[in-house]
Design an enzyme around this catalytic site. Structure first.
Site, PDB file in Angstrom:
ATOM      1  N   GLU A  41       4.291   7.296 -15.447  1.00 45.89           N
ATOM      2  CA  GLU A  41       4.389   6.175 -14.506  1.00 45.89           C
ATOM      3  C   GLU A  41       5.819   5.983 -14.018  1.00 45.89           C
ATOM      4  O   GLU A  41       6.043   5.675 -12.839  1.00 45.89           O
ATOM      5  CB  GLU A  41       3.858   4.900 -15.149  1.00 45.89           C
ATOM      6  CG  GLU A  41       2.350   4.866 -15.327  1.00 45.89           C
ATOM      7  CD  GLU A  41       1.598   4.903 -14.010  1.00 45.89           C
ATOM      8  OE1 GLU A  41       2.167   4.517 -12.966  1.00 45.89           O
ATOM      9  OE2 GLU A  41       0.426   5.326 -14.020  1.00 45.89           O
ATOM     10  N   TYR A 124       4.077  -3.707 -11.926  1.00 45.19           N
ATOM     11  CA  TYR A 124       3.107  -2.624 -11.704  1.00 45.19           C
ATOM     12  C   TYR A 124       3.035  -1.695 -12.908  1.00 45.19           C
ATOM     13  O   TYR A 124       1.944  -1.355 -13.399  1.00 45.19           O
ATOM     14  CB  TYR A 124       3.443  -1.801 -10.455  1.00 45.19           C
ATOM     15  CG  TYR A 124       2.693  -0.494 -10.487  1.00 45.19           C
ATOM     16  CD1 TYR A 124       1.334  -0.447 -10.172  1.00 45.19           C
ATOM     17  CD2 TYR A 124       3.305   0.684 -10.926  1.00 45.19           C
ATOM     18  CE1 TYR A 124       0.617   0.725 -10.275  1.00 45.19           C
ATOM     19  CE2 TYR A 124       2.595   1.866 -11.040  1.00 45.19           C
ATOM     20  CZ  TYR A 124       1.245   1.885 -10.710  1.00 45.19           C
ATOM     21  OH  TYR A 124       0.533   3.044 -10.834  1.00 45.19           O
ATOM     22  N   ASP A 142      -1.151   0.253  -6.754  1.00 43.06           N
ATOM     23  CA  ASP A 142      -0.121   1.117  -6.178  1.00 43.06           C
ATOM     24  C   ASP A 142      -0.464   1.377  -4.712  1.00 43.06           C
ATOM     25  O   ASP A 142      -1.356   0.716  -4.145  1.00 43.06           O
ATOM     26  CB  ASP A 142       0.008   2.421  -6.977  1.00 43.06           C
ATOM     27  CG  ASP A 142      -1.191   3.345  -6.814  1.00 43.06           C
ATOM     28  OD1 ASP A 142      -2.214   2.921  -6.209  1.00 43.06           O
ATOM     29  OD2 ASP A 142      -1.115   4.502  -7.268  1.00 43.06           O
ATOM     30  N   CYS A 204     -17.362   9.288   0.000  1.00 44.01           N
ATOM     31  CA  CYS A 204     -16.868   8.158  -0.791  1.00 44.01           C
ATOM     32  C   CYS A 204     -18.013   7.413  -1.475  1.00 44.01           C
ATOM     33  O   CYS A 204     -19.025   7.081  -0.822  1.00 44.01           O
ATOM     34  CB  CYS A 204     -16.105   7.197   0.121  1.00 44.01           C
ATOM     35  SG  CYS A 204     -15.463   5.745  -0.750  1.00 44.01           S
TER      36      CYS A 204
END
Length: 342
Positions: A41, A124, A142, A204
């Site tokens: 991260e 975050y 994000d 999707c």
């Protein structure tokens, strides 16, 4: 509706999760290593997965645990980070590793609140680690998540004002069960299907519920405020060599490229003041250009074949791969011009 959307996405993720070196595949029955989640991260901040992969593998090979990293020399870690950019991350990486090793017994806190007390971990990153490493129902947002949620809910408010409703949309759908997989699933959906241009809407799992697709505006979202033009700064970079050694200095810890080994330079401004690090017949090699987050940089590269004693820095052997990108460009310029090696 909420549970149906979450279930559909997790089913899709179980079959389409990206194979990433820091990730535990869904359904494997293994828990992610918080150290690897944290390291990935930090590296992924402002950087692409493609750029991070090789750095992550190298770091975890050299420093397989947080205590190994905590015991590393600063210069070794900064050198291994060279080229990845945003060098404050590397400094905070070491600070955080040392706090985890010395104050937490080598174990990362398992809550957002606990993670936020560590150096270099913001909201975050704390949410991402809490969710992915510890399966906490944290809200992880994000750039990929922003795009997916803006389209799913047809949020047409321009960023950054759209961040609040986007976060609310993500929070509404974040489940108590498998929140870490859910966060990674939304990221993967944005990275592979709900892409900025030409999204693959028919592939999707959320296509039937996507308000932006139904309205025919998916590719226009999220709306972003116009970017401000970046200013251009200039500077002088000095290349001096003695045999197999180069004149190098360590940049101040604070500021751009802080703590990195580099060639001496002048200030970076609209009208830089010359600052030769030694008496010499300096001659111009050319220019190197680099773009940082907030400005463009043009450095005029000056070289000297027989410099006098340096007033700053010292001559030392050089591995060009340990230099920040802009300084590697200067080294390559000299190599190309004179045929000099490492």
């Amino acid at each position: 509706m909420r549970d149906d959307l979450t279930a559909a996405l997790l089913t899709w993720y179980d079959g389409h999760a990206r194979d990433l070196p820091w990730r535990v595949p869904p359904g494997s029955g293994r828990r992610p290593d918080p150290y690897r989640v944290w390291l990935s991260e930090i590296m992924l901040q402002q950087t692409t997965v493609a750029a991070v992969r090789a750095y992550f593998l190298r770091f975890t090979e050299i420093w397989p645990t947080v205590t190994d990293l905590a015991a590393a020399e600063d210069t070794e870690v900064m050198g291994a980070w060279a080229g990845l950019g945003y060098y404050a991350r590397a400094r905070n990486l070491l600070k955080c590793a040392r706090v985890v090793a010395s104050e937490h017994g080598g174990r990362f806190p398992d809550t957002e609140a606990g993670l936020l007390t560590l150096p270099g971990i913001g909201p975050y990153t704390a949410a991402a680690i809490a969710a992915i490493a510890f399966d906490r129902p944290a809200v992880v947002v994000d750039g990929n998540v922003e795009r997916v949620m803006a389209r799913l809910r047809r949020i047409e408010t321009p960023l950054p004002a759209a961040k609040a409703p986007i976060r609310a949309a993500m929070a509404e759908l974040t489940p108590d069960r498998r929140p870490g997989d859910y966060a990674q699933a939304v990221m993967d959906l944005g990275a592979t299907i709900c892409t900025p241009k030409s999204p693959g809407c028919m592939l999707c799992p959320w296509r039937d519920a996507c308000a932006a697709r139904l309205a025919g505006v998916a590719e226009t979202l999220p709306v972003k405020a116009p970017k401000k033009a970046k200013p251009t700064r200039r500077g002088l970079l000095y290349l001096a060599r003695r045999g197999d050694t180069w004149l190098l200095e360590q940049r101040p810890d604070e500021g751009l490229l802080g703590g990195m080994l580099a060639f001496p330079t002048s200030d970076w401004s609209e009208a830089p003041t010359p600052a030769p690090p030694a008496l010499a017949d300096w001659y111009e090699l050319g220019e190197v250009r680099h773009t940082f987050t907030h400005f463009h940089l043009i450095l005029t590269v000056l070289a000297a074949d027989r410099p006098g004693p340096p007033s700053r820095g010292a001559f030392a052997p050089l591995d060009p791969s340990t230099l920040p990108t802009v300084f590697r460009k200067a080294h390559a310029l000299m190599t190309k011009r004179h045929g000099t090696g490492d």
